[in-house]
Motif scaffolding. Structure first.
Motif, mmCIF file in Angstrom:
data_model
loop_
_atom_site.group_PDB
_atom_site.id
_atom_site.type_symbol
_atom_site.label_atom_id
_atom_site.label_comp_id
_atom_site.label_asym_id
_atom_site.label_seq_id
_atom_site.Cartn_x
_atom_site.Cartn_y
_atom_site.Cartn_z
ATOM 1 N N VAL A 254 0.931 -1.135 -0.075
ATOM 2 C CA VAL A 254 0.101 0.065 -0.048
ATOM 3 C C VAL A 254 0.884 1.117 -0.147
ATOM 4 N N VAL A 255 0.686 2.029 -1.158
ATOM 5 C CA VAL A 255 1.806 3.175 -1.142
ATOM 6 C C VAL A 255 0.977 4.400 -0.367
ATOM 7 N N PHE A 256 1.563 5.339 0.275
ATOM 8 C CA PHE A 256 1.157 6.355 0.908
ATOM 9 C C PHE A 256 1.989 7.543 0.836
ATOM 10 N N PRO A 257 1.465 8.846 0.579
ATOM 11 C CA PRO A 257 2.152 9.911 0.368
ATOM 12 C C PRO A 257 2.769 10.822 1.511
ATOM 13 N N LEU A 258 3.526 11.585 1.459
ATOM 14 C CA LEU A 258 3.956 12.450 2.653
ATOM 15 C C LEU A 258 3.141 13.382 2.785
ATOM 16 N N GLU A 259 2.131 13.933 2.007
ATOM 17 C CA GLU A 259 1.166 14.759 2.060
ATOM 18 C C GLU A 259 -0.039 14.035 1.167
ATOM 19 N N LEU A 260 -1.058 14.403 1.876
ATOM 20 C CA LEU A 260 -2.372 13.705 1.613
ATOM 21 C C LEU A 260 -3.358 14.939 1.393
ATOM 22 N N ARG A 261 -4.031 14.857 0.235
ATOM 23 C CA ARG A 261 -5.128 15.887 -0.108
ATOM 24 C C ARG A 261 -6.256 15.204 -0.090
ATOM 25 N N LEU A 262 -7.216 15.618 0.977
ATOM 26 C CA LEU A 262 -8.809 15.163 1.033
ATOM 27 C C LEU A 262 -9.644 15.852 0.617
ATOM 28 N N PHE A 263 -10.503 15.502 -0.615
ATOM 29 C CA PHE A 263 -11.419 16.513 -0.915
ATOM 30 C C PHE A 263 -12.687 16.483 -0.295
#
Length: 287
Positions: A254-263
């Motif tokens: 499972v890939v995860f970013p250092l920044e997560l944008r939730l819409f």
């Protein structure tokens, strides 16, 4: 809201012990932020589920600052929160940048307060994280209630909120840091009337697939109503195997970013998209 992403069951960070000096020399003092410390925690018999979560929470700066501020207040009866505050204070005031600390006092208190952890078996760190945050929040709310019951308003009358036993407890700084809100919208297919319901959460579980990403899992959950399907929530990291007749842990990538944008998908223009910084990731490697 801080995102403390917990993946699988989690392992303890390596304890540095005698190699502390070599590690510090290898990294170089210029690499260390001012007044920061990196300390491993001694394992007291399969307590890696606890150690790793404590280290993740220590490096969640808003949480750490609140814990240390709590310790500076007048001493209270020993509980899980006071033991955690003592541990964080001990780490923050070490003279060395790296090393190892035995969280014996905290582990002893944990095992005393909850029989689930009163053994030498491996436990699920996800469950421990939920238990710890909820316990701290309950302790803070109880202390606030006691303070109100012991004091009076300027006119000599008791606090009306304190008199109402059915009143919803006010949020604590645990909620301010970690709590989020899910909005569940239902549209009538006949009249197209939309009804919505908000639900607060400290923990959000998502179903995972092979070779996927956290962003995809969140998007999939929001469109399928997954977050409000309690039957599916229990399947997040485990899958029932017919041939084994039991649930087994999923070892998916499972890939995860250092920044997560939730819409914002609710259509509420007053609640725009938000950008979150990743605070910590705890991953369990092994059986």
């Amino acid at each position: 809201m801080e995102i403390l992403m917990t993946v699988s069951k989690f392992a303890s960070f390596c304890t540095m012990g005698a190699n502390a000096s070599a590690l510090e020399k290898e990294i170089g003092s210029e690499q260390f932020p001012v007044n920061e410390h990196y300390f491993g925690l001694v394992n007291f018999g399969n307590t890696c589920y606890c150690n790793s979560v404590l280290q993740a929470l220590y490096f969640c700066r808003p949480f750490r600052e609140k814990i240390l501020a709590y310790r500076s207040q007048p001493r209270r009866k020993e509980n899980l929160l006071t033991c955690l505050a003592d541990l964080f204070h001990s780490i923050a005031n070490q003279k060395r940048k790296v090393g190892v600390i035995p969280p014996k006092k905290f582990i002893t208190r944990l095992r005393k307060e909850n029989e689930l952890f009163d053994n030498y078996m491996q436990q699920d760190a996800h469950e421990f994280l939920n238990y710890l945050l909820n316990t701290i929040a309950d302790l803070l709310q109880e202390e606030r209630k006691q303070e109100k019951s012991n004091g009076r308003l300027a006119n000599g009358t008791l606090d009306s909120q304190n008199n109402n036993s059915n009143a919803t407890p006010a949020p604590t700084w645990v909620h301010e840091i970690f709590q989020g809100t899910l909005t569940n919208e239902t549209r009538c297919l006949t009249c197209e009337t939309i009804s919505s319901k908000d639900e607060d959460f400290l923990d959000l579980s998502v179903d995972v697939e092979q070779n996927t990403s956290i962003t995809h899992c969140l998007r999939l959950g929001s469109t399928s109503g997954l977050f409000f399907d309690l039957a599916k929530l229990t399947e997040g990291r485990f899958k029932y195997m017919e041939q084994l007749q039991r649930y087994t842990k999923l070892s998916y990538r499972v890939v995860f970013p250092l920044e997560l944008r939730l819409f914002n998908t609710s259509g509420d223009a007053t609640n725009p998209e938000r950008l979150y910084d990743l605070v910590a990731v705890v991953v369990h490697c092994g059986r």
